[in-house]
Design an enzyme around this catalytic site. Structure first.
Site, PDB file in Angstrom:
ATOM      1  N   PHE A 125       0.843  -1.184   0.000  1.00 51.56           N
ATOM      2  CA  PHE A 125       0.000   0.000   0.000  1.00 51.56           C
ATOM      3  C   PHE A 125       0.889   1.249   0.000  1.00 51.56           C
ATOM      4  O   PHE A 125       1.889   1.306   0.726  1.00 51.56           O
ATOM      5  CB  PHE A 125      -0.934   0.008   1.211  1.00 51.56           C
ATOM      6  CG  PHE A 125      -1.962   1.105   1.120  1.00 51.56           C
ATOM      7  CD1 PHE A 125      -3.012   1.000   0.228  1.00 51.56           C
ATOM      8  CD2 PHE A 125      -1.852   2.245   1.888  1.00 51.56           C
ATOM      9  CE1 PHE A 125      -3.950   2.017   0.107  1.00 51.56           C
ATOM     10  CE2 PHE A 125      -2.774   3.268   1.780  1.00 51.56           C
ATOM     11  CZ  PHE A 125      -3.831   3.159   0.877  1.00 51.56           C
ATOM     12  N   ASP A 195       0.859  -4.676   8.645  1.00 53.95           N
ATOM     13  CA  ASP A 195      -0.257  -3.746   8.451  1.00 53.95           C
ATOM     14  C   ASP A 195      -1.516  -4.590   8.294  1.00 53.95           C
ATOM     15  O   ASP A 195      -1.668  -5.343   7.331  1.00 53.95           O
ATOM     16  CB  ASP A 195      -0.011  -2.891   7.203  1.00 53.95           C
ATOM     17  CG  ASP A 195      -1.080  -1.820   7.000  1.00 53.95           C
ATOM     18  OD1 ASP A 195      -2.184  -1.958   7.561  1.00 53.95           O
ATOM     19  OD2 ASP A 195      -0.818  -0.854   6.256  1.00 53.95           O
ATOM     20  N   TYR A 220     -11.448   2.524  10.031  1.00 56.31           N
ATOM     21  CA  TYR A 220     -12.634   2.945   9.265  1.00 56.31           C
ATOM     22  C   TYR A 220     -13.048   1.975   8.167  1.00 56.31           C
ATOM     23  O   TYR A 220     -14.005   2.243   7.439  1.00 56.31           O
ATOM     24  CB  TYR A 220     -12.434   4.349   8.671  1.00 56.31           C
ATOM     25  CG  TYR A 220     -11.199   4.561   7.837  1.00 56.31           C
ATOM     26  CD1 TYR A 220     -11.108   4.128   6.526  1.00 56.31           C
ATOM     27  CD2 TYR A 220     -10.108   5.239   8.373  1.00 56.31           C
ATOM     28  CE1 TYR A 220      -9.982   4.338   5.768  1.00 56.31           C
ATOM     29  CE2 TYR A 220      -8.967   5.468   7.623  1.00 56.31           C
ATOM     30  CZ  TYR A 220      -8.911   5.023   6.316  1.00 56.31           C
ATOM     31  OH  TYR A 220      -7.782   5.236   5.574  1.00 56.31           O
ATOM     32  N   ARG A 369     -12.728  -3.471  -7.610  1.00 54.62           N
ATOM     33  CA  ARG A 369     -12.578  -4.090  -6.299  1.00 54.62           C
ATOM     34  C   ARG A 369     -13.916  -4.045  -5.557  1.00 54.62           C
ATOM     35  O   ARG A 369     -14.581  -3.001  -5.507  1.00 54.62           O
ATOM     36  CB  ARG A 369     -11.500  -3.339  -5.505  1.00 54.62           C
ATOM     37  CG  ARG A 369     -11.036  -4.023  -4.242  1.00 54.62           C
ATOM     38  CD  ARG A 369      -9.911  -3.238  -3.597  1.00 54.62           C
ATOM     39  NE  ARG A 369     -10.400  -1.970  -3.045  1.00 54.62           N
ATOM     40  CZ  ARG A 369      -9.767  -1.287  -2.090  1.00 54.62           C
ATOM     41  NH1 ARG A 369      -8.629  -1.740  -1.600  1.00 54.62           N
ATOM     42  NH2 ARG A 369     -10.258  -0.147  -1.643  1.00 54.62           N
TER      43      ARG A 369
END
Length: 410
Positions: A125, A195, A220, A369
């Site tokens: 990422f 992560d 979130y 996605r």
């Protein structure tokens, strides 16, 4: 051929079916982007109203004590701990994933002062790569090394201080073998930072069982903490008294309200606090996490696998002639809880889907996605979403110019 009735039969037997009623979901929308922003728990609305009107409005500054605002980072971290296989005192909610990555990368490299390499993979990422690269600027003796996933273990050597990986890949959904990589790192004397942003709340994670050293995660996505919700970090118990955060803010002090000039890190995980906690955001996140209290992660994983299988089967049946390439592993032990397809026209197709009420997302350059969030998605939703996708592909409506314009957020 799977039918809509087949999907409804699966929903009728779903042990998590009633959890959907605990979310506020807009009418006419099939929401397949909970891996990017989780849906709104209905409990959050009342909790936020109480936080604003009573705790802030009436109790004012007294709420730091009377409503335990000051203890929220530790309290909420302890609630996350069972979701990631950690002890309550090993997790704290603070800052963002990016800030927590910086803190832990620097702290970890200082625990291995004679080693200079930070090892990761290409396509990790971006914030992970950018932050690690930034650490290399701050600590010029340390270098970021990028190796293909299949070569990672072979690349671990005597100069490796830290391996930093995202457990579930944000594009493909592929999952690393946490135990195997952690063992290989430890055998070579290196530390590992995981992560968990696309893992926590979606699939079972057991950091302690794997012997993991450090981890960060997002609030979130699957934890449904709201846009920009605080992140969390994990530090293994036996590292906590020797590791030190490079951001020595006042909330990480052993006695912040003594207002001393000298810095003394707080005991345990609390030393990784920095500035004043964002209380309203913390309390919104707590509402999302509380939904998991009576739910077993194994049930979530089982439903995730069932939703995935239906989605993949329906794409093959309904959209097989339209060039969608599945890039997510089919084995549930090797993936997270989203499903991704490559298509050269992924962006306009995703926008045509959104217009029809099917909200997934797009990741450049060509990835469609779809988040499969078990707490509020039904098998019927999956069946209907693929049907709508098939209609869009059959009609070619996505070729209309209005779908080609890029938005700031994709």
């Amino acid at each position: 051929m799977s039918t809509l009735e087949d999907a409804r039969t699966l929903d009728a037997a779903d042990p998590l079916a009633s959890v959907r009623d605990q979310f506020t979901l807009p009418e006419g929308v099939i929401y397949l982007d909970g891996n990017s922003l989780g849906a709104l728990p209905t409990s959050t609305i009342a909790a936020q109203q109480d936080a604003v009107e009573r705790q802030w409005g009436a109790d004012l500054i007294r709420s730091w004590n009377s409503n335990d605002w000051i203890g929220a980072p530790q309290r909420i971290g302890a609630k996350i701990a069972p979701l990631i296989g950690a002890q309550p005192h090993e997790v704290i909610v603070t800052d963002s994933v990016s800030v927590n990555l910086f803190k832990l990368i620097v702290a970890a490299t200082r625990l291995r002062p004679d080693r200079t390499h930070i090892l990761t993979e290409p396509g990790n990422f971006p914030t992970d790569l950018y932050t690690a690269d930034g650490v290399s600027d701050v600590l010029p003796n340390h270098q970021l090394h990028v190796e293909q996933a299949g070569d990672l273990i072979d690349a671990i050597g005597p100069e490796t201080a830290l391996i930093m990986l995202t457990h579930v890949h944000y594009k493909s959904g592929a999952r690393h073998e946490m135990g195997r990589i952690t063992d290989a790192a430890h055998e070579a004397g290196a530390l590992v930072l995981w992560d968990l942003s696309h893992s926590v709340g979606a699939i079972p994670v057991d950091l302690n069982d794997c012997g993991a050293d450090l981890a960060v995660g997002c609030g979130y996505k699957y934890l449904n903490g709201g846009p920009g919700a605080p992140a969390f970090l994990f530090v293994r118990e036996d590292l906590q008294e020797t590791i030190r955060s490079p951001l020595s803010g006042w909330m990480g002090h052993a006695a912040p309200f003594e207002f001393r000039d000298d810095y003394e890190p707080a005991p345990g995980i609390s030393r990784f606090l920095c500035g004043t906690p964002p209380v309203l955001s913390l309390l919104a996140l707590e509402s999302g996490i509380d939904l998991f209290a009576e739910i077993e992660m194994e049930a979530i994983a089982a439903k995730s696998a069932s939703l995935f299988d239906l989605f993949a089967t329906r794409i093959e049946e309904r959209c097989g002639a339209h060039g969608l390439e599945l890039i997510t592993p089919r084995d549930p032990d090797h993936r997270g809880s989203h499903i991704s397809y490559r298509h050269p026209d992924g962006w306009p197709i995703s926008q045509a889907l959104i217009e029809r009420g099917v909200i997934g997302d797009f990741r450049a350059p060509d990835i469609l996605r779809f988040g499969l969030t078990p707490l509020y998605l039904r098998h019927e939703d999956i069946w209907q979403a693929v049907e709508i996708l098939g209609e869009i592909l059959d009609s070619g409506i996505w070729r209309e110019p209005r779908f080609a314009e890029k938005a700031a957020v994709t």
